[in-house]
Every structure is written in structure tokens, then in C-alpha cells.
Design a protein around this motif. Structure first.
Motif, short mmCIF file in Angstrom:
data_model
loop_
_atom_site.label_atom_id
_atom_site.label_comp_id
_atom_site.label_asym_id
_atom_site.label_seq_id
_atom_site.Cartn_x
_atom_site.Cartn_y
_atom_site.Cartn_z
N GLN A 1 0.82 -1.23 0.00
CA GLN A 1 0.00 0.00 0.00
C GLN A 1 0.85 1.27 0.00
N PRO A 2 1.76 1.39 -0.96
CA PRO A 2 2.67 2.55 -0.94
C PRO A 2 1.99 3.84 -1.36
N ASP A 3 2.55 4.96 -0.88
CA ASP A 3 2.13 6.28 -1.38
C ASP A 3 2.96 6.67 -2.58
N GLU A 4 4.23 6.25 -2.55
CA GLU A 4 5.17 6.58 -3.64
C GLU A 4 5.87 5.28 -4.06
N VAL A 5 6.04 5.11 -5.38
CA VAL A 5 6.83 3.96 -5.85
C VAL A 5 7.97 4.47 -6.73
N PHE A 6 9.07 3.72 -6.74
CA PHE A 6 10.30 4.17 -7.39
C PHE A 6 10.77 3.10 -8.36
N PHE A 7 10.85 3.48 -9.64
CA PHE A 7 11.28 2.54 -10.68
C PHE A 7 12.39 3.20 -11.50
N GLY A 8 13.28 2.36 -12.04
CA GLY A 8 14.42 2.87 -12.79
C GLY A 8 14.12 3.05 -14.27
N GLU B 1 -2.45 4.17 -13.22
CA GLU B 1 -3.62 4.96 -13.69
C GLU B 1 -4.90 4.15 -13.56
N ARG B 2 -4.81 2.87 -13.89
CA ARG B 2 -6.03 2.05 -13.91
C ARG B 2 -6.45 1.54 -12.54
N ASN B 3 -5.46 1.08 -11.75
CA ASN B 3 -5.82 0.36 -10.53
C ASN B 3 -5.43 1.04 -9.22
N PHE B 4 -4.43 1.94 -9.30
CA PHE B 4 -3.91 2.52 -8.05
C PHE B 4 -3.73 4.04 -8.20
N PRO B 5 -4.81 4.77 -8.49
CA PRO B 5 -4.64 6.20 -8.81
C PRO B 5 -4.04 7.03 -7.68
N PHE B 6 -4.00 6.51 -6.46
CA PHE B 6 -3.45 7.30 -5.35
C PHE B 6 -1.94 7.11 -5.18
#
Ligand code: AMP
Length: 282
Positions: A142-149, A164-169
Motif C-alpha cells: 500500500q505505498p504512497d510513492e513507488v520508485f522505478f528505474g 492509472e487504472r488500478n492505483f490512482p493514489f
């Protein structure tokens, strides 16, 4: 750093942290950590109260069995790196813990035509496996922020679509590519390169840079063709080198100011990918 292997233990821990209104940052990985992964942890550390990293070699995203079997898993070293990098929580579940007996994959087919290009064409089913596991992990952490390279640029577009589709927050963070001194993008698979291959592999970044240097209306196409010719020579097996629209990943037919060059090669036993965002230099 707290280590969780069980989903139910992690779930209750996350509920407690959520109740404290902590901002949770999440960095999913497959382990064999290097400075690229740690740079993501560092960015997460700056933006969030609690940094969660997962190490899970996800079987459903591998389309070559030997790649999965030989994927490096130096767990105790990874734990040390994460603790030294001020990660708060490591989630390192077993395959059984994540999938049980149900290996059904979500489908990315309707994510847009970009899903079938480049990595999608080279690694059928790969992105289905990625969204399957990332969805499970997002629901759990349940993250608020995710980090990808940015190293896995197409994967970033896939994850942005999933969000966009499943986790807009959830807020998505695209993090820069960490490179070796010779320009080679860091990767867990680089340990498979011989010393000679490691040096040769710097040609990927050199050729991407050649395209960037010539990023002008009447020079880019020649530069792309030159780079393709260079990387088509042995010992590289060129899978693709394309200059594409940054959002649709359609190969460019005509110059436009913002684009991206993406490359994949096989070098000996190792598959390497890299990319470079293209914008006019002054
Ligand atoms: P992986 O463990 O390869 O699945 O990668 C986990 C995360 O680290 C993904 O978001 C990758 O894009 C990112 N990553 C891998 N290599 C690098 C790199 N050289 N620089 C920055 N991020 C990276």
C-alpha cells in the motif's frame, strides 16, 4: 531494518504504519542489488517516512527458464547493502507465499500497442508477469510513492498504466539510470559478463550517445543507422535499436524534439538493455 518473509506479517505491520499516517515509499526489486537499486532507495528515503524494498525473483516474468535458474541471489549481501542504505523494511517472500498454487497471469494486452513493441516483442508474456506481481505487491505494501528505474523504460510505462487504472493514489517516480565508469548501465545480470565483455558492453552507451549528439532534424537518422551498423557486428547480436516516441514507443518516422533511443543486445550469455532520452542540446 526489519525483514519479513510472510505476507500476513507484512500486512499487519503495514496497517500499523498506515495508522500512524506515515508516507510509505516502495522499491520493488529482484535482488542482486547494485548502486542502481540503492539510488532508488536513496530517492525514496528523501521523499518518504518509511522505505520498503522487496526482493523477489518473479518466475512469471521470465520467458527463458535458464535465465530464471541462473538469476543471481546473493541475499546476505543484499541485506547488508539495504541496511547500510537506510532501508527500513525488506520483504523477501518465497514463491509459494506470493503465488500459492495459482500462477494465473494478468493480461497486459489492453494496455496499448506499446506493450507489444521492443521488450514486449522480444520477451512474450514478460509484462503480463510483471503486472501480475507488481499488482500483488502494491496491494500488500500500500505505498504512497513507488520508485522505478528508467533503465527498464518500457516497464515504467507499463507500471504507470497499471497505476492509472488500478492505483490512482500512488505517485510514480522515474529514477535515473546508474552507470558504471565506462557508461554501461548497471544491472544484476552484469556479473555474467567476462572482463572483456564488460568493456565491450560500454559500446551500447557510446552508440546511444552518438544518436544524442546528432539529435537534429537532418542528422539523427544517419546516426541511428551508423549505430545500428556498429552494434550489428560481432560479438553483439542486435535485437533492436530504435528511436521512438517517448509515450507510444512507436519508432519515429520523422524528427520530433523529444524522443527516446532504446537498445537490446545479446552479448555472449548476457542480454543487455539500455536507453537514452533524446532532447535537443544547445
Ligand atoms: P530489478 O531488480 O532488475 O528488477 O530492478 C529493480 C528496479 O531497479 C527496477 O525499477 C529497475 O529499473 C531499477 N534498476 C535496475 N538497474 C538500474 C540502474 N542501473 N539504474 C537505476 N535503476 C535501476
Amino acid at each position: 531494518m526489519i525483514l519479513f518473509q510472510s505476507t500476513s506479517d507484512l500486512r499487519s505491520y503495514i496497517s500499523e504504519q498506515k495508522a500512524k499516517n506515515l508516507r510509505i515509499g516502495f522499491v520493488p526489486t529482484m535482488g542482486a542489488l547494485h548502486a542502481g537499486h540503492l539510488s532508488l532507495i536513496k530517492i525514496a528515503r528523501q521523499k518518504c517516512d518509511l522505505v520498503v524494498c522487496s526482493i523477489f525473483v518473479n518466475p512469471t516474468q521470465f520467458n527463458v527458464a535458464s535465465d530464471l535458474e541462473t538469476y543471481p541471489r546473493p541475499l546476505s549481501n543484499d541485506i547488508r547493502l539495504l541496511s547500510e542504505g537506510f532501508c527500513d523494511v525488506l520483504f523477501n517472500p518465497s514463491v509459494d507465499e506470493v503465488y500459492g498454487n495459482d500462477f494465473t497471469k494478468d493480461s497486459s494486452d489492453d494496455y496499448g500497442s506499446f506493450i507489444h513493441l521492443l521488450e514486449g516483442a522480444s520477451r512474450p508474456g514478460h509484462f503480463d508477469g510483471v503486472i501480475t506481481v507488481v499488482k500483488k505487491l502494491f496491494l500488500l505494501v500500500q505505498p504512497d510513492e513507488v520508485f522505478f528505474g528508467q533503465k527498464d523504460y518500457q516497464q515504467c510505462l507499463v507500471i504507470q498504466t497499471l497505476i492509472e487504472r488500478n492505483f490512482p493514489f500512488i505517485n510514480f517516480n522515474l529514477c535515473p539510470i546508474a552507470r558504471e565508469n565506462n557508461g554501461l548501465a548497471m544491472s544484476s545480470r552484469n556479473v555474467r559478463l567476462s572482463k572483456e565483455e564488460f568493456e565491450l558492453a560500454s559500446d551500447l552507451f557510446k552508440n546511444l550517445t552518438h544518436i544524442l549528439t546528432n539529435w537534429k532534424e537532418n542528422a539523427w537518422l544517419d546516426a541511428l543507422l551508423e549505430a545500428r551498423t556498429f552494434l550489428s557486428k560481432k560479438p553483439f547480436e542486435l535485437e533492436y535499436l530504435e528511436v521512438c516516441d517517448q509515450f507510444t514507443l512507436e519508432p519515429l518516422k520523422a524528427f520530433k524534439p523529444n524522443a527516446i533511443a532504446l537498445v537490446a543486445v545479446q552479448l555472449g550469455k548476457t542480454r543487455l538493455i539500455d536507453n537514452l532520452l533524446l532532447k535537443p542540446t544547445l
